[in-house]
Design a protein around this motif. Structure first.
Motif, PDB file in Angstrom:
ATOM      1  N   PRO A  88      23.257  27.272  35.554  1.00 56.10           N
ATOM      2  CA  PRO A  88      23.144  28.668  35.425  1.00 56.10           C
ATOM      3  C   PRO A  88      22.187  29.445  36.399  1.00 56.10           C
ATOM      4  O   PRO A  88      21.219  29.239  36.715  1.00 56.10           O
ATOM      5  N   ARG A  89      22.817  30.542  37.068  1.00 55.04           N
ATOM      6  CA  ARG A  89      22.142  31.450  37.833  1.00 55.04           C
ATOM      7  C   ARG A  89      21.833  30.961  39.279  1.00 55.04           C
ATOM      8  O   ARG A  89      21.186  31.507  40.096  1.00 55.04           O
ATOM      9  N   PHE A  90      22.305  29.789  39.559  1.00 51.38           N
ATOM     10  CA  PHE A  90      21.986  29.105  40.857  1.00 51.38           C
ATOM     11  C   PHE A  90      22.935  29.871  41.822  1.00 51.38           C
ATOM     12  O   PHE A  90      24.126  29.644  41.562  1.00 51.38           O
ATOM     13  N   GLY A  91      22.183  30.315  42.846  1.00 49.30           N
ATOM     14  CA  GLY A  91      23.121  31.171  44.003  1.00 49.30           C
ATOM     15  C   GLY A  91      23.944  30.347  44.745  1.00 49.30           C
ATOM     16  O   GLY A  91      23.983  29.354  44.823  1.00 49.30           O
ATOM     17  N   THR A  92      25.137  30.972  44.900  1.00 50.89           N
ATOM     18  CA  THR A  92      26.104  30.619  45.791  1.00 50.89           C
ATOM     19  C   THR A  92      26.196  30.703  47.309  1.00 50.89           C
ATOM     20  O   THR A  92      25.450  31.628  47.593  1.00 50.89           O
ATOM     21  N   GLU A  93      27.138  30.408  47.865  1.00 50.10           N
ATOM     22  CA  GLU A  93      27.234  30.605  49.320  1.00 50.10           C
ATOM     23  C   GLU A  93      27.937  32.110  49.479  1.00 50.10           C
ATOM     24  O   GLU A  93      28.197  32.597  50.755  1.00 50.10           O
ATOM     25  N   GLY A  94      28.274  32.621  48.265  1.00 49.82           N
ATOM     26  CA  GLY A  94      28.996  33.951  48.631  1.00 49.82           C
ATOM     27  C   GLY A  94      30.053  34.088  47.182  1.00 49.82           C
ATOM     28  O   GLY A  94      30.515  35.321  46.938  1.00 49.82           O
ATOM     29  N   CYS A  95      30.461  33.314  46.588  1.00 49.08           N
ATOM     30  CA  CYS A  95      31.273  33.007  45.511  1.00 49.08           C
ATOM     31  C   CYS A  95      30.799  33.788  44.303  1.00 49.08           C
ATOM     32  O   CYS A  95      29.725  33.652  44.396  1.00 49.08           O
ATOM     33  N   ILE A  96      31.801  33.760  43.364  1.00 48.97           N
ATOM     34  CA  ILE A  96      31.346  34.013  41.866  1.00 48.97           C
ATOM     35  C   ILE A  96      31.418  32.651  40.899  1.00 48.97           C
ATOM     36  O   ILE A  96      32.557  32.034  41.038  1.00 48.97           O
ATOM     37  N   ALA A  97      30.444  32.102  40.430  1.00 52.86           N
ATOM     38  CA  ALA A  97      30.438  30.988  39.820  1.00 52.86           C
ATOM     39  C   ALA A  97      30.415  31.151  38.232  1.00 52.86           C
ATOM     40  O   ALA A  97      29.496  31.698  37.825  1.00 52.86           O
ATOM     41  N   PHE A  98      30.775  29.835  37.498  1.00 52.14           N
ATOM     42  CA  PHE A  98      30.706  30.169  36.066  1.00 52.14           C
ATOM     43  C   PHE A  98      30.380  28.786  35.509  1.00 52.14           C
ATOM     44  O   PHE A  98      30.629  27.774  36.145  1.00 52.14           O
ATOM     45  N   ALA A  99      30.077  28.759  34.009  1.00 45.94           N
ATOM     46  CA  ALA A  99      29.983  27.458  33.181  1.00 45.94           C
ATOM     47  C   ALA A  99      31.555  27.031  33.327  1.00 45.94           C
ATOM     48  O   ALA A  99      32.290  27.998  33.460  1.00 45.94           O
ATOM     49  N   ARG A 100      31.699  25.819  33.208  1.00 45.05           N
ATOM     50  CA  ARG A 100      33.008  25.133  33.126  1.00 45.05           C
ATOM     51  C   ARG A 100      34.053  25.950  32.093  1.00 45.05           C
ATOM     52  O   ARG A 100      35.092  26.155  32.252  1.00 45.05           O
ATOM     53  N   ARG A 101      33.482  25.915  30.849  1.00 44.87           N
ATOM     54  CA  ARG A 101      34.333  26.295  29.887  1.00 44.87           C
ATOM     55  C   ARG A 101      34.743  27.874  29.880  1.00 44.87           C
ATOM     56  O   ARG A 101      35.814  28.208  29.709  1.00 44.87           O
ATOM     57  N   ASP A 102      33.797  28.599  30.695  1.00 44.12           N
ATOM     58  CA  ASP A 102      34.006  30.061  30.778  1.00 44.12           C
ATOM     59  C   ASP A 102      35.106  30.261  31.717  1.00 44.12           C
ATOM     60  O   ASP A 102      35.971  31.002  31.737  1.00 44.12           O
ATOM     61  N   LEU A 103      34.918  29.328  32.826  1.00 42.16           N
ATOM     62  CA  LEU A 103      35.920  29.675  34.076  1.00 42.16           C
ATOM     63  C   LEU A 103      37.268  28.971  33.597  1.00 42.16           C
ATOM     64  O   LEU A 103      38.130  29.698  33.776  1.00 42.16           O
ATOM     65  N   ILE A 104      37.316  28.046  32.554  1.00 41.79           N
ATOM     66  CA  ILE A 104      38.609  27.677  32.287  1.00 41.79           C
ATOM     67  C   ILE A 104      39.489  28.679  31.300  1.00 41.79           C
ATOM     68  O   ILE A 104      40.383  29.158  31.515  1.00 41.79           O
ATOM     69  N   TRP A 105      38.515  29.503  30.407  1.00 41.78           N
ATOM     70  CA  TRP A 105      38.984  30.599  29.785  1.00 41.78           C
ATOM     71  C   TRP A 105      39.415  31.636  30.668  1.00 41.78           C
ATOM     72  O   TRP A 105      40.694  32.014  30.359  1.00 41.78           O
ATOM     73  N   ILE A 106      38.728  31.909  31.589  1.00 42.99           N
ATOM     74  CA  ILE A 106      39.185  33.276  32.642  1.00 42.99           C
ATOM     75  C   ILE A 106      40.455  32.618  33.189  1.00 42.99           C
ATOM     76  O   ILE A 106      41.380  33.500  33.350  1.00 42.99           O
ATOM     77  N   ALA A 107      40.493  31.504  33.665  1.00 46.65           N
ATOM     78  CA  ALA A 107      41.456  31.061  34.650  1.00 46.65           C
ATOM     79  C   ALA A 107      42.905  31.048  33.733  1.00 46.65           C
ATOM     80  O   ALA A 107      43.955  31.476  34.084  1.00 46.65           O
ATOM     81  N   ALA A 108      42.814  30.718  32.276  1.00 39.54           N
ATOM     82  CA  ALA A 108      43.871  30.721  31.671  1.00 39.54           C
ATOM     83  C   ALA A 108      44.508  32.242  31.098  1.00 39.54           C
ATOM     84  O   ALA A 108      45.653  32.489  30.904  1.00 39.54           O
ATOM     85  N   ARG A 109      43.700  33.288  31.447  1.00 36.60           N
ATOM     86  CA  ARG A 109      43.966  34.593  31.241  1.00 36.60           C
ATOM     87  C   ARG A 109      44.035  35.490  32.366  1.00 36.60           C
ATOM     88  O   ARG A 109      44.672  36.477  32.227  1.00 36.60           O
ATOM     89  N   ALA A 110      43.583  35.236  33.625  1.00 40.05           N
ATOM     90  CA  ALA A 110      43.735  36.003  34.603  1.00 40.05           C
ATOM     91  C   ALA A 110      45.196  35.577  35.321  1.00 40.05           C
ATOM     92  O   ALA A 110      45.783  34.636  34.926  1.00 40.05           O
ATOM     93  N   GLU A 111      45.693  36.771  35.869  1.00 38.38           N
ATOM     94  CA  GLU A 111      47.125  36.701  36.543  1.00 38.38           C
ATOM     95  C   GLU A 111      46.830  36.750  38.129  1.00 38.38           C
ATOM     96  O   GLU A 111      45.723  37.500  38.531  1.00 38.38           O
ATOM     97  N   PRO A 112      47.705  36.682  38.860  1.00 38.97           N
ATOM     98  CA  PRO A 112      47.698  37.040  40.403  1.00 38.97           C
ATOM     99  C   PRO A 112      47.657  38.493  40.152  1.00 38.97           C
ATOM    100  O   PRO A 112      48.358  39.366  39.670  1.00 38.97           O
ATOM    101  N   GLY A 113      46.805  38.879  40.816  1.00 38.84           N
ATOM    102  CA  GLY A 113      46.517  40.623  41.043  1.00 38.84           C
ATOM    103  C   GLY A 113      45.520  41.052  40.515  1.00 38.84           C
ATOM    104  O   GLY A 113      45.078  42.176  40.564  1.00 38.84           O
TER     105      GLY A 113
END
Length: 171
Positions: free
Chosen positions: A133-158
């Motif tokens: 949590p809150r560990f800085g990236t090289e410039g990306c936006i990063a999430f907890a695995r379960r949240d990223l999976i939830w987001i990816a299942a609902r995001a669309e191209p664009g």
């Protein structure tokens, strides 16, 4: 704002009525992104791709592409494939998309400096899993695995990813 917008706020990314804690670049947000500056670029970006490790998780959406052993992302400003997917072998600087750690098990790519990349303006601005949590990236936006999976299942191209120049603008 559109219902499918992801908006960075001081509390995280707001998306589809939920707010997800996230990490951004170690040096915060910048309006003048440069390769290697460890900053997240301000602006309105769009989701362009969804990649996943089929040996570690199921495809989160029908449009997801599997990450294979030879999949790379070129971050060499002088190379013709700068800020694009590439295949091994590649002698120039790159990131392996198939990593030993879980950070890139699931990646949403953005259109930052893409498709017509300007050398040195930054590459590989992804949404991916965080180290912690809150560990800085090289410039990306990063999430907890379960949240990223939830987001990816609902995001669309664009889907728009809105990164304000100052987080104090958004409650």
């Amino acid at each position: 704002m559109m219902p499918l917008d992801m908006v960075l706020t001081p509390k995280g990314i707001r998306f589809m009525g939920r707010t997800f804690p996230c990490s951004i670049g170690k040096n915060g947000i910048t309006g003048a992104k440069r390769e290697g500056d460890k900053s997240t670029p301000a602006g309105m970006h769009h989701i362009t791709g969804l990649w996943y490790r089929p040996d570690r998780l199921a495809a989160p959406a029908p449009w997801a592409r599997p990450i294979g052993p030879g999949d790379l992302w070129c971050d060499a400003p002088e190379h013709a494939a700068y800020n694009h997917h590439a295949k091994a072998p590649l002698a120039d600087s790159h990131e392996r998309l198939r990593r030993a750690d879980p950070l890139y098990d699931l990646i949403l790519t953005t259109d930052w400096n893409w498709p017509d990349a300007i050398p040195g303006w930054g590459s590989a601005i992804f949404l991916h899993q965080w180290r912690r949590p809150r560990f800085g990236t090289e410039g990306c936006i990063a999430f907890a695995r379960r949240d990223l999976i939830w987001i990816a299942a609902r995001a669309e191209p664009g889907t728009r990813v809105i990164v304000p120049s100052s987080l104090s603008k958004y409650p």
